[in-house]
Write a protein that holds these residues in place. Structure first.
Motif, PDB file in Angstrom:
ATOM      1  N   ARG A  91       0.829  -1.217   0.000  1.00  0.00           N
ATOM      2  CA  ARG A  91       0.000   0.000   0.000  1.00  0.00           C
ATOM      3  C   ARG A  91       0.858   1.260   0.000  1.00  0.00           C
ATOM      4  O   ARG A  91       0.476   2.274  -0.566  1.00  0.00           O
ATOM      5  N   MET A  92       2.035   1.187   0.604  1.00  0.00           N
ATOM      6  CA  MET A  92       2.928   2.342   0.628  1.00  0.00           C
ATOM      7  C   MET A  92       3.594   2.547  -0.733  1.00  0.00           C
ATOM      8  O   MET A  92       3.883   3.684  -1.099  1.00  0.00           O
ATOM      9  N   ARG A  94       2.255   2.145  -3.679  1.00  0.00           N
ATOM     10  CA  ARG A  94       1.299   2.919  -4.479  1.00  0.00           C
ATOM     11  C   ARG A  94       1.200   4.364  -3.951  1.00  0.00           C
ATOM     12  O   ARG A  94       1.178   5.308  -4.724  1.00  0.00           O
ATOM     13  N   LYS A  95       1.177   4.527  -2.635  1.00  0.00           N
ATOM     14  CA  LYS A  95       1.039   5.861  -2.041  1.00  0.00           C
ATOM     15  C   LYS A  95       2.224   6.767  -2.397  1.00  0.00           C
ATOM     16  O   LYS A  95       2.041   7.911  -2.792  1.00  0.00           O
TER      17      LYS A  95
END
Length: 157
Positions: A91-92, A94-95
């Motif tokens: 998730r990080m 993509r962030k």
């Protein structure tokens, strides 16, 4: 029929051009899921594939541009970078990159990331890196990669 680039790859191309690179992004028919697959599709040595990997260095995101022939030794590379190094959760990725895993480019992220470039990439005249999307790549050289990323060359092993 001409096909346009995915939006994220267009952003990478624009960033490349702004940093003095020709900005040509090549679209492949199929995504390459590994450095070995990318090397085979491009007809190059696996060491000439540039993997863009997001890590946390003492909880700060950093981008390591690593030869396809290498795995990152977290302990030794962390010591070289003077901190604790750990893979960033998906998730990080993509962030902080704005790009999907499997297509993360060295540039074109929402904000600049501290970037480190594997010295092993310097052994190859021509390098290939993801273009922001799993089906895209671009050609560069070691010196150009260091320049366009404002990266620091280090040993990654």
């Amino acid at each position: 029929m001409s096909r346009s680039l995915p939006t994220v790859a267009s952003r990478v191309s624009d960033t490349l051009i702004a940093r003095g690179h020709h900005g040509v992004i090549v679209t492949q028919a199929q995504p390459a899921h590994t450095a070995a697959e990318a090397a085979q599709a491009l007809g190059v040595d696996v060491g000439a594939i540039t993997k863009s990997l997001l890590f946390l260095l003492d909880d700060e995101p950093v981008l390591l541009l690593v030869s396809g022939a290498h795995q990152v030794d977290l302990t030794r590379t962390g010591e070289r970078l003077q901190g604790a190094l750990a893979p960033a959760p998906a998730r990080m990725v993509r962030k902080f990159t704005g790009q999907p895993i499997g297509g993360v480019a060295p540039v074109g992220h929402p904000a600049n990331l501290s970037t480190y470039v594997d010295n092993a990439l310097s052994r190859h005249r021509e390098l290939w890196a993801a273009g922001g999307h799993p089906n895209t790549v671009f050609r560069t050289s070691f010196s150009e990669l260091v320049r366009i990323t404002a990266g620091l060359a280090i040993d990654v092993d």
